[in-house]
Design a protein around this motif. Structure first.
Motif, mmCIF file in Angstrom:
data_model
loop_
_atom_site.group_PDB
_atom_site.id
_atom_site.type_symbol
_atom_site.label_atom_id
_atom_site.label_comp_id
_atom_site.label_asym_id
_atom_site.label_seq_id
_atom_site.Cartn_x
_atom_site.Cartn_y
_atom_site.Cartn_z
ATOM 1 N N LEU A 1 0.828 -1.206 0.000
ATOM 2 C CA LEU A 1 0.000 0.000 0.000
ATOM 3 C C LEU A 1 0.863 1.258 0.000
ATOM 4 N N LEU A 2 1.915 1.254 0.812
ATOM 5 C CA LEU A 2 2.754 2.445 0.919
ATOM 6 C C LEU A 2 3.489 2.753 -0.383
ATOM 7 N N LEU A 3 3.811 1.744 -1.141
ATOM 8 C CA LEU A 3 4.504 1.982 -2.407
ATOM 9 C C LEU A 3 3.616 2.709 -3.408
ATOM 10 N N GLY A 4 2.296 2.686 -3.189
ATOM 11 C CA GLY A 4 1.380 3.325 -4.116
ATOM 12 C C GLY A 4 0.881 4.674 -3.675
ATOM 13 N N CYS A 5 1.461 5.260 -2.625
ATOM 14 C CA CYS A 5 0.957 6.559 -2.152
ATOM 15 C C CYS A 5 2.116 7.503 -1.861
ATOM 16 N N GLU A 6 1.765 8.750 -1.558
ATOM 17 C CA GLU A 6 2.778 9.731 -1.162
ATOM 18 C C GLU A 6 3.309 9.373 0.215
ATOM 19 N N ARG A 7 4.608 9.610 0.422
ATOM 20 C CA ARG A 7 5.237 9.329 1.710
ATOM 21 C C ARG A 7 6.093 10.538 2.109
ATOM 22 N N VAL A 8 5.713 11.165 3.202
ATOM 23 C CA VAL A 8 6.436 12.339 3.696
ATOM 24 C C VAL A 8 7.121 11.953 4.993
ATOM 25 N N GLY A 9 8.404 12.242 5.076
ATOM 26 C CA GLY A 9 9.160 11.896 6.266
ATOM 27 C C GLY A 9 9.837 13.099 6.881
ATOM 28 N N ASP B 1 19.433 13.937 10.899
ATOM 29 C CA ASP B 1 20.714 13.253 10.722
ATOM 30 C C ASP B 1 20.509 11.897 10.047
ATOM 31 N N GLU B 2 19.643 11.881 9.005
ATOM 32 C CA GLU B 2 19.318 10.705 8.186
ATOM 33 C C GLU B 2 18.528 9.639 8.936
ATOM 34 N N GLU B 3 18.093 9.927 10.147
ATOM 35 C CA GLU B 3 17.190 9.024 10.863
ATOM 36 C C GLU B 3 15.755 9.508 10.656
ATOM 37 N N ILE B 4 14.832 8.584 10.348
ATOM 38 C CA ILE B 4 13.426 8.951 10.176
ATOM 39 C C ILE B 4 12.795 9.091 11.566
ATOM 40 N N VAL B 5 12.376 10.315 11.906
ATOM 41 C CA VAL B 5 11.773 10.566 13.221
ATOM 42 C C VAL B 5 10.288 10.916 13.098
ATOM 43 N N GLY B 6 9.800 11.037 11.862
ATOM 44 C CA GLY B 6 8.382 11.294 11.625
ATOM 45 C C GLY B 6 7.991 10.747 10.271
ATOM 46 N N PHE B 7 6.746 10.335 10.151
ATOM 47 C CA PHE B 7 6.306 9.691 8.916
ATOM 48 C C PHE B 7 4.812 9.859 8.761
ATOM 49 N N THR B 8 4.383 10.204 7.571
ATOM 50 C CA THR B 8 2.957 10.156 7.245
ATOM 51 C C THR B 8 2.814 9.808 5.765
ATOM 52 N N ALA B 9 1.786 9.047 5.479
ATOM 53 C CA ALA B 9 1.461 8.672 4.105
ATOM 54 C C ALA B 9 0.165 9.362 3.710
ATOM 55 N N ALA B 10 -0.008 9.570 2.421
ATOM 56 C CA ALA B 10 -1.245 10.172 1.910
ATOM 57 C C ALA B 10 -1.674 9.403 0.667
ATOM 58 N N HIS B 11 -2.798 8.726 0.771
ATOM 59 C CA HIS B 11 -3.366 8.030 -0.376
ATOM 60 C C HIS B 11 -4.101 9.035 -1.251
ATOM 61 N N ARG B 12 -3.913 8.946 -2.547
ATOM 62 C CA ARG B 12 -4.610 9.820 -3.497
ATOM 63 C C ARG B 12 -5.924 9.142 -3.879
ATOM 64 N N LEU B 13 -7.007 9.599 -3.284
ATOM 65 C CA LEU B 13 -8.299 8.959 -3.474
ATOM 66 C C LEU B 13 -9.349 10.002 -3.847
#
Length: 402
Positions: A39-47, A51-63
């Motif tokens: 599912l994540l591969l098919g939507c927007e992913r904002v991180g 220092d190159e560590e992911i400390v926040g993440f949200t996905a947005a499906h285009r629907l």
């Protein structure tokens, strides 16, 4: 350290999932993780990177989201998560701000989500726009009804082959009821089709079942998806019916399954006909009521002028929006069943409200006058709230089951 808000590439999707599972205290099996990754591969992913560590993440499906009179593009937020070490440092604010910029660039006037913590999202302009009921049915005896169920045959379908049969019914429900999200092949595969894999997060439940109502070779008039647990509980995933007799036939079927004692449906529309045609409300009980989909009007003007209106209205609204100032100010809303105009106004306001309250009313599920009585909106011209409610009214209450 400085937090950098940027796209999460495919190579970092597993790291993003690890963060989401950490934030939600989730333990998932291999099959579920595989489907989440798909599912994540098919939507927007904002991180949010530090220092190159992911400390926040949200996905947005285009629907697409069904709204009164049609459909609008929506950013459906998912997996919204912040590392527990980085809370209250502006990480979520930065990611949401980036999503608003993308919505404006792409012409998406709406955003929505299911809130894991409801106290968070009001400050970003989200308001609860649909409600859902939890319903429990005692199935140790036949379901007692006040109407005659549809007599057409019931058929058990292989979930992998069910989508072409049941998807038209879901689309028909979107045409008459707002708040319903569009579905692509990935969603149907996730929700209905088993693809030969067990759902490893439901080890105590049986496999997914799909039952349709209707003559073979003719369009189905109803369907239900469900599982049966080892303790005899039937858990309903989704039930769609063309009319009340079709719904009665499906609920009666669920109550008649051998070796079961209880039906649990976690998302039922507040105006579902079951709650009226059930003859014994001790047998069919509402055990919970809660806000389901939270909605954000990212572009108020586009959202208001794109929906249909049930009655004429001509009012000046004073809208507050702390995070998207283009929405804030005084605007005259002139609308009737033929369309709407929403433009800046200089005169005194008839109603004053925050954008989150406007979002709650937008689909027709929350009367504005209730929010006025609650002190969340101000009626400066007597009767203005009732006029706007009449214009926003819909035949069916909005509902989101996804």
């Amino acid at each position: 350290m400085t937090t950098d808000i940027r796209d999460i590439p495919e190579a970092h999707v597993d790291r993003a999932l690890d963060l989401a599972h950490l934030a939600f205290h989730a333990k998932v099996g291999d099959a579920t993780r595989k489907r989440q990754r798909e599912l994540l591969l098919g939507c927007e992913r904002v991180g949010a990177y530090e220092d190159e560590e992911i400390v926040g993440f949200t996905a947005a499906h285009r629907l697409g989201l069904s709204v009164p009179g049609g459909e609008l593009p929506v950013a459906e937020l998912d997996f919204v998560s912040v590392a527990p070490t980085h809370r209250r440092r502006g990480v979520l604010t930065g990611m949401i701000g980036e999503l608003w910029r993308r919505c404006a660039a792409d012409g998406r006037p709406l955003a929505c989500l299911w809130a894991s913590e409801e106290a968070i999202y009001g400050r970003f302009g989200f308001g609860p726009a649909t409600e859902a009921y939890n319903v429990e049915i005692d199935s140790t005896r036949p379901l007692d009804l006040r109407i005659t169920p549809d007599r057409r045959p019931l058929r058990l379908l292989d979930p992998a082959a069910a989508v072409p049969v049941i998807a038209p019914l879901y689309e028909a429900s979107r045409a008459r009821r707002s708040g319903r999200l569009s579905r692509d092949e990935a969603w149907w595969r996730w929700s209905v089709r088993s693809d030969g894999e067990d759902d490893d997060d439901n080890d105590n439940d049986g496999p997914k079942r799909v039952v349709v109502l209707g003559d073979k070779g003719a369009p189905a008039v109803g369907y239900v998806t469900y599982r049966v647990g080892e303790k005899g509980t039937v858990t309903v995933g989704e039930l769609e019916a063309a009319d009340a007799p079709a719904a009665a036939a499906l609920w009666s079927y669920l109550a008649s399954i051998d070796l079961t004692r209880k039906i649990q449906a976690w998302t039922v529309a507040p105006d579902d006909p079951l709650l009226h045609f059930a003859a014994d409300r001790d047998q069919v009980r509402v055990t919970g009521q809660w806000p389901a989909m939270w909605l954000r009007l990212v572009d108020v003007a586009q959202a208001l002028t794109a929906r249909s209106w049930a009655a004429p209205v001509d009012l000046v609204l004073e809208v507050r929006d702390a995070t998207l100032p283009a929405n804030a100010g005084r605007f005259r809303l002139t609308a009737d069943p033929s369309g709407a105009v929403y433009e800046p106004a200089d005169g005194p306001a008839d109603l004053a409200l925050d954008v989150r309250e406007l979002a709650s009313c937008y689909l027709g599920g929350t009367p504005l006058r209730r929010l006025v009585r609650a002190g969340l909106a101000e009626e400066r011209t007597p009767g203005a709230a009732r006029l706007l409610d009449a214009a926003l009214e819909t035949e069916y209450l909005p509902f989101t089951g996804d």
